[in-house]
Enzyme design. Structure first.
Site, PDB file in Angstrom:
ATOM      1  N   ASP A  12       0.999  -0.839  -0.142  1.00  0.00           N
ATOM      2  CA  ASP A  12      -0.023   0.283  -0.278  1.00  0.00           C
ATOM      3  C   ASP A  12       1.060   1.561   0.156  1.00  0.00           C
ATOM      4  O   ASP A  12       2.259   0.894   0.001  1.00  0.00           O
ATOM      5  CB  ASP A  12      -0.742   0.437   1.680  1.00  0.00           C
ATOM      6  CG  ASP A  12      -1.828   0.763   1.398  1.00  0.00           C
ATOM      7  OD1 ASP A  12      -2.237   1.155  -0.161  1.00  0.00           O
ATOM      8  OD2 ASP A  12      -2.796   1.066   2.455  1.00  0.00           O
ATOM      9  N   GLU A  53       1.455   4.287  -4.121  1.00  0.00           N
ATOM     10  CA  GLU A  53       1.123   2.590  -4.179  1.00  0.00           C
ATOM     11  C   GLU A  53       2.255   2.179  -5.312  1.00  0.00           C
ATOM     12  O   GLU A  53       3.073   0.755  -5.008  1.00  0.00           O
ATOM     13  CB  GLU A  53       0.306   2.650  -5.016  1.00  0.00           C
ATOM     14  CG  GLU A  53      -1.480   2.819  -3.500  1.00  0.00           C
ATOM     15  CD  GLU A  53      -2.970   3.732  -4.261  1.00  0.00           C
ATOM     16  OE1 GLU A  53      -3.253   3.510  -3.632  1.00  0.00           O
ATOM     17  OE2 GLU A  53      -2.657   3.926  -5.680  1.00  0.00           O
ATOM     18  N   ASP A  84      -4.941  -2.862  -2.461  1.00  0.00           N
ATOM     19  CA  ASP A  84      -6.070  -2.002  -2.611  1.00  0.00           C
ATOM     20  C   ASP A  84      -6.748  -0.897  -3.098  1.00  0.00           C
ATOM     21  O   ASP A  84      -7.949  -0.202  -4.086  1.00  0.00           O
ATOM     22  CB  ASP A  84      -7.172  -1.434  -0.937  1.00  0.00           C
ATOM     23  CG  ASP A  84      -5.730  -0.529  -0.333  1.00  0.00           C
ATOM     24  OD1 ASP A  84      -5.866   0.269  -1.176  1.00  0.00           O
ATOM     25  OD2 ASP A  84      -5.353  -0.727   0.527  1.00  0.00           O
ATOM     26  N   ASP A 133      -1.467  -1.346   5.454  1.00  0.00           N
ATOM     27  CA  ASP A 133      -1.733   0.662   5.325  1.00  0.00           C
ATOM     28  C   ASP A 133      -1.152   1.238   6.749  1.00  0.00           C
ATOM     29  O   ASP A 133      -0.586   2.436   6.791  1.00  0.00           O
ATOM     30  CB  ASP A 133      -2.763   0.390   5.555  1.00  0.00           C
ATOM     31  CG  ASP A 133      -3.952   1.966   5.962  1.00  0.00           C
ATOM     32  OD1 ASP A 133      -3.367   2.758   4.720  1.00  0.00           O
ATOM     33  OD2 ASP A 133      -4.268   2.443   6.808  1.00  0.00           O
ATOM     34  N   HIS A 234     -21.539  17.206 -15.588  1.00  0.00           N
ATOM     35  CA  HIS A 234     -20.411  18.135 -16.473  1.00  0.00           C
ATOM     36  C   HIS A 234     -20.054  19.583 -16.526  1.00  0.00           C
ATOM     37  O   HIS A 234     -20.443  19.793 -16.696  1.00  0.00           O
ATOM     38  CB  HIS A 234     -21.979  16.816 -17.541  1.00  0.00           C
ATOM     39  CG  HIS A 234     -22.720  17.682 -18.204  1.00  0.00           C
ATOM     40  ND1 HIS A 234     -22.721  19.525 -18.474  1.00  0.00           N
ATOM     41  CD2 HIS A 234     -24.268  17.842 -17.804  1.00  0.00           C
ATOM     42  CE1 HIS A 234     -23.939  20.309 -18.237  1.00  0.00           C
ATOM     43  NE2 HIS A 234     -24.457  19.003 -17.866  1.00  0.00           N
ATOM     44  N   GLU A 310     -30.677  12.965 -16.932  1.00  0.00           N
ATOM     45  CA  GLU A 310     -31.356  14.535 -17.091  1.00  0.00           C
ATOM     46  C   GLU A 310     -32.424  14.402 -16.809  1.00  0.00           C
ATOM     47  O   GLU A 310     -32.779  13.765 -17.384  1.00  0.00           O
ATOM     48  CB  GLU A 310     -30.187  15.673 -17.307  1.00  0.00           C
ATOM     49  CG  GLU A 310     -31.006  16.400 -16.939  1.00  0.00           C
ATOM     50  CD  GLU A 310     -30.646  16.987 -15.216  1.00  0.00           C
ATOM     51  OE1 GLU A 310     -31.779  16.262 -14.939  1.00  0.00           O
ATOM     52  OE2 GLU A 310     -29.701  18.058 -14.925  1.00  0.00           O
TER      53      GLU A 310
END
Length: 430
Positions: A12, A53, A84, A133, A234, A310
């Site tokens: 990690d 990573e 991960d 981690d 957008h 939309e």
């Protein structure tokens, strides 16, 4: 024939700022006993999550290679890498292209360490990668103090049980995937053994890990990583600055020059953060073009989801609010006061849109549990997701501002809890 040595590598990396102060951690595990064979951690200065990573992956592969003198020989070693980082796993597996210039040399270095046939990759949720981690966080903590990580100051031995004898598990004789399963079974067995002895086998790389305490608004340990939806409106079209109704029943406009620039800016920002694992877009052109700009920068594919389109504004499509007021005043009044009222000419009501968006949300949270997904969509779907997350009434829709190319974020946990993380962030455009 001699059986290959089998290892599981968990790696990690992290960055506090992305880019910011960064570090990595890696651990090599015996898949049969669950024993830690080697650990590595390092503070690497200012870098992105993805760079950290990749460096964690490289350190883990080098540590595994150092444990087997003839590791480069065919059949001498089989390694299962578990991370991960969806980006690193998919790129190193060859399923995603590596486009970012910072990633290409790191991926090439990782690929040279061991024969390609000796390494396979597996994505795991963050909560199953705690050991690596902790190492990465310990390295960053050391860097914050102006030092490098040192094994002697590590608390890993206190935090992670180490077996004094081999756990009674069947030997691993299948492909690397079986090795990963063996590690999982071993850890489950170890967690139920009181008073397991500490201490890992000597390794040529540093040994360490620090426990990352539960802080801030992070998920409780039993909930796991949430499905996090990064909600991107957008970029601008020609209709946006004129504030005209532009839904799914109109002309389907393309991005304007401003909108294309906005799409590039958000793509740069998301690439620097390095957290997006999937991209899902509305089928409308302005969203597909925005999503394509981000996907090109991240090296990801875009999945189209019709439920993110939309609202159909019916006869109001292409008109300004003032023009709708002038032509369809009573219908507009009804629409502003009732979620069940539809725009003139057979458009969708907010109640109908809410049902569609909620169904889409449920499908996507199930599909992308534990992942961070970019949803490129429109004003009404984003406001609806935020409103539903907060349990707010329909009239809350008119009390939110969502700028073009703005970013919001909602996290969905496995127990049904929802957390609004961000709303209408446009800092990437400044």
């Amino acid at each position: 024939m001699t059986q290959p040595r089998q290892f599981v590598i968990e790696a990690d990396g992290g960055s506090r700022g992305n880019p910011g102060p960064a570090g990595y951690g890696a651990v090599v595990i015996d898949p049969v006993t669950g024993e830690t064979l080697a650990e590595a951690a390092e503070y690497i200065g200012v870098a992105t999550n993805n760079v950290a990573e990749y460096k964690g992956l490289i350190a883990g592969l080098k540590a595994a290679k150092a444990l087997v003198p003839d590791a480069s020989a065919d059949g001498a070693l089989q390694v299962r890498v578990r991370m991960d980082s969806k980006l690193v796993v998919e790129q190193m597996s060859g399923r995603w292209k590596i486009k970012h210039p910072d990633m290409k040399p790191l991926a090439a270095e990782a690929a040279r360490i061991l024969p390609a046939s000796a390494v396979t990759y597996e994505w795991i949720p963050r909560e199953k990668n705690k050991h690596a981690d902790r190492l990465a966080n310990e390295a960053m903590d050391a860097g914050k103090r102006g030092k490098q990580w040192e094994p002697s100051s590590s608390t890993a031995a206190l935090d992670t049980p180490r077996p004094s004898t081999t756990v009674g598990l069947p030997p691993v004789s299948g492909p690397p995937g079986d090795a990963a399963a063996g590690a999982a079974r071993a850890r489950a067995a170890l967690s139920s053994r009181p008073g397991a002895a500490t201490g890992a086998a000597a390794a040529p790389t540093p040994t360490a890990s620090s426990t990352a305490p539960q802080v801030g608004w992070a998920a409780a340990p039993d909930l796991g990583a949430p499905a996090t939806f990064v909600l991107l409106r957008h970029g601008e079209t020609a209709l946006t600055p004129e504030k005209r109704f532009s839904g799914s029943g109109g002309s389907d406009p393309e991005l304007s020059a401003t909108g294309r620039h906005q799409a590039e800016r958000i793509a740069q920002s998301l690439a620097a953060r390095g957290t997006i694992e999937e991209i899902v877009s509305s089928p409308l052109r302005r969203c597909r073009e925005t999503a394509a700009a981000v996907a090109a920068r991240l090296g990801l594919e875009v999945r189209i989801e019709d439920g993110l389109r939309e609202t159909d504004f019916g006869a109001w499509e292409g008109l300004t609010f003032a023009e709708v007021r002038e032509r369809y005043g009573p219908d507009l009044d009804a629409w502003l006061t009732s979620a069940k009222a539809a725009p003139t000419g057979g458009g969708e009501s907010f109640a109908e849109v809410a049902r569609r968006v909620a169904a889409t949300r449920d499908r996507l949270t199930a599909r992308y549990a534990g992942r961070t997904v970019l949803l490129v969509t429109h004003v009404t779907p984003i406001k609806t997701l935020v409103r539903l997350a907060l349990g707010a009434p329909p009239e809350a829709m008119f009390r939110m501002e969502l700028s073009a190319a703005s970013v919001s974020a909602v996290a969905y946990y496995s127990d049904g809890n929802v957390s609004l993380r961000l709303l209408n962030d446009t800092s990437h455009l400044r």
